[in-house]
Design an enzyme around this catalytic site. Structure first.
Site, PDB file in Angstrom:
ATOM      1  N   GLY A 191      14.356  11.715  12.840  1.00 39.26           N
ATOM      2  CA  GLY A 191      13.205  10.965  13.342  1.00 39.26           C
ATOM      3  C   GLY A 191      11.895  11.228  12.625  1.00 39.26           C
ATOM      4  N   LYS A 192      11.950  11.838  11.424  1.00 40.22           N
ATOM      5  CA  LYS A 192      10.680  12.193  10.764  1.00 40.22           C
ATOM      6  C   LYS A 192       9.907  10.964  10.284  1.00 40.22           C
ATOM      7  CE  LYS A 192      12.846  13.433   6.320  1.00 40.22           C
ATOM      8  NZ  LYS A 192      14.250  13.212   6.783  1.00 40.22           N
ATOM      9  N   THR A 193      10.612   9.920   9.800  1.00 42.23           N
ATOM     10  CA  THR A 193       9.898   8.705   9.378  1.00 42.23           C
ATOM     11  C   THR A 193       9.266   8.023  10.583  1.00 42.23           C
ATOM     12  OG1 THR A 193      11.365   8.357   7.471  1.00 42.23           O
ATOM     13  CG2 THR A 193      10.123   6.455   8.259  1.00 42.23           C
ATOM     14  N   ALA A 194      10.002   7.950  11.690  1.00 40.96           N
ATOM     15  CA  ALA A 194       9.451   7.353  12.914  1.00 40.96           C
ATOM     16  C   ALA A 194       8.241   8.140  13.399  1.00 40.96           C
ATOM     17  CB  ALA A 194      10.527   7.322  14.001  1.00 40.96           C
ATOM     18  N   GLU A 216      11.604   5.705  -0.057  1.00 40.01           N
ATOM     19  CA  GLU A 216      12.968   5.472   0.411  1.00 40.01           C
ATOM     20  C   GLU A 216      13.147   4.069   0.975  1.00 40.01           C
ATOM     21  OE1 GLU A 216      16.302   7.928   2.925  1.00 40.01           O
ATOM     22  OE2 GLU A 216      14.273   7.875   3.742  1.00 40.01           O
ATOM     23  N   GLU A 357      14.648  22.959  -1.620  1.00 38.54           N
ATOM     24  CA  GLU A 357      13.950  23.138  -2.891  1.00 38.54           C
ATOM     25  C   GLU A 357      12.512  23.572  -2.625  1.00 38.54           C
ATOM     26  OE1 GLU A 357      16.355  19.734  -5.440  1.00 38.54           O
ATOM     27  OE2 GLU A 357      14.653  19.189  -4.192  1.00 38.54           O
ATOM     28  N   GLY A 359      10.375  25.887  -3.445  1.00 39.18           N
ATOM     29  CA  GLY A 359       9.337  26.139  -4.445  1.00 39.18           C
ATOM     30  C   GLY A 359       8.152  26.833  -3.826  1.00 39.18           C
ATOM     31  N   ARG A 393      -2.104  27.584   9.055  1.00 42.72           N
ATOM     32  CA  ARG A 393      -2.979  28.547   8.381  1.00 42.72           C
ATOM     33  C   ARG A 393      -4.148  28.984   9.255  1.00 42.72           C
ATOM     34  NH1 ARG A 393      -2.669  29.212   2.982  1.00 42.72           N
ATOM     35  NH2 ARG A 393      -1.914  27.071   2.633  1.00 42.72           N
TER      36      ARG A 393
END
Length: 412
Positions: A191-194, A216, A357, A359, A393
């Site tokens: 559900g991250k795009t929503a 995407e 990934e 990084g 932060r």
């Protein structure tokens, strides 16, 4: 004699007259344009590092046989005798730093013009960032900063960031803070795009401006999902195009609302260079708007140039976006995939180590949140999504519970 040369001579003369000044300086050998001046300055640093006072005798001794190559003792005497006062030292020091920075900037610009490569562009951006970070520029005293803080407490709204539309989330984060890089990560179909679309819609409703970069999905699909969310129309109906009379009524009303929003959807930009260029253009063209940037998603982004490993490339992308957020004073929401390692644990709630990934993602991001739905694994039909803040932060971490109407792609 150039103005810069006179300044270099004045600085070196001040060190010979008042040796303690070298302990206060931020200058480095490269700030001097002439080789003989760099060598004299290095000798002064060596004397000071040895715990010996910097003066005519100690500097001459340190230079040894090289004294002739820098003009001899007479040149050093001339430097010292030409100093009327040492009070202007910091002014001279600033002039040298500015001259050096401008020269580096010119060289980087020429290098990029002659060979417009990714490395040359990166060098140019780094020089621009260094100029932006001039420690002497607009430096405030502690009293001035305290005064600013007091005025902000009196005049600023309760929430310092841009509202996401989710009250509990905004209470924990203060909203999407300007200058922040905000990571929203989840496994596919969680559900991250929503979630990102809901934040974009809520910001537009508040009069804000959104630039949404979709690597995407096409813009038409995203707009259909927004209409479904706004009009509460089952998203599956876009496949069959079988809508009820009420669906048509609500969807046309939603289309009219969305058409009035300051919303731009970009689907052609695929590289970090193209995306950052578009963001700068959008913000600079309308600087008085509350800009919010959303990028879907990190792992589909590319960099012009080659990196030995993908994680280094991803790290370069997040660093570039963080610098851009600070430079333009805007929040950037960056969606990210999670690695499959989360599937191997009994408790599948994501952790920082699950970032795919990763990084420098953990280092560059100001806020890292994960989406988790228990029904994704249990198939028990729960309508609750956990927004798990693992890093903030300048604020607390914790979990916010949101309702999720899956058929509409709508969070509440």
């Amino acid at each position: 004699m150039s103005h810069n040369l006179q300044t270099e001579q004045a600085v070196l003369g001040i060190f010979l007259v008042e040796g303690e000044k070298i302990k206060q300086t931020t200058l480095a050998p490269e700030h001097f344009s002439r080789h003989d001046h760099r060598r004299i300055f290095l000798a002064m640093q060596q004397v000071d590092n040895n715990g010996t006072p910097v003066d005519m005798v100690t500097v001459t001794t340190s230079l040894g046989e090289e004294i002739a190559q820098v003009g001899g003792v007479s040149y050093l005497l001339g430097l010292a005798e030409s100093v009327p006062t040492t009070e202007n030292f910091h002014f001279y020091e600033k002039l040298l730093v500015e001259s050096y920075t401008n020269q580096q900037m010119r060289q980087s610009a020429i290098k990029y013009i002659e060979n417009p490569s990714t490395d040359a562009l990166l060098g140019l951006k780094q020089q621009l960032h260094l100029m932006d970070q001039d420690p002497e520029a607009d430096e405030q005293t502690v009293k001035e900063q305290l005064s600013d803080i007091a005025m902000e407490m009196i005049s600023s709204p309760v929430q310092t960031g841009l509202a996401t539309g989710f009250e509990d989330y905004d209470k924990m984060t203060g909203g999407a803070q300007r200058g922040d890089l905000i990571i929203v990560a989840a496994r596919p179909s969680m559900g991250k795009t929503a979630f990102a679309l809901n934040i974009a819609m809520n910001h537009c409703k508040n009069g804000g401006t959104v630039d949404l970069f979709s690597l995407e999905m096409g813009s038409k699909q995203l707009l259909q999902r927004m209409i479904s969310s706004e009009a509460r129309i089952d998203g599956q109906k876009w496949r069959s195009m079988c809508f009820s009379a009420e669906d048509y009524k609500r969807s046309f009303h939603a289309i009219g609302e969305i058409a009035e929003w300051n919303l731009s959807i970009h689907e052609r930009q695929q590289t970090i260079q193209d995306i950052t260029t578009k963001i700068r253009s959008s913000v600079v063209s309308d600087p008085n708007q509350d800009h919010l940037i959303i990028i879907d998603y990190l792992q589909l982004m590319n960099v012009k140039g080659r990196y030995e490993r993908r994680d280094l490339e991803v790290g370069a992308i997040t660093r570039e976006l963080k610098l851009l957020a600070r430079e333009l004073n805007i929040p950037i929401i960056l969606l990210s995939q999670l690695s499959r390692s989360v599937e191997q644990r009994q408790d599948k709630r994501p952790m920082m180590s699950d970032l795919r990934e990763s990084g420098n993602i953990e280092q560059d991001a100001d806020v890292i949140s994960f989406l988790y739905r228990d029904d994704y694994y249990s198939q028990e039909g729960s309508d609750v999504v956990e927004v798990i803040l693992r890093k903030q932060r300048n604020g607390p971490v914790g979990t916010v519970m949101l309702g999720f109407e899956r058929e509409f792609g709508r969070f509440a």
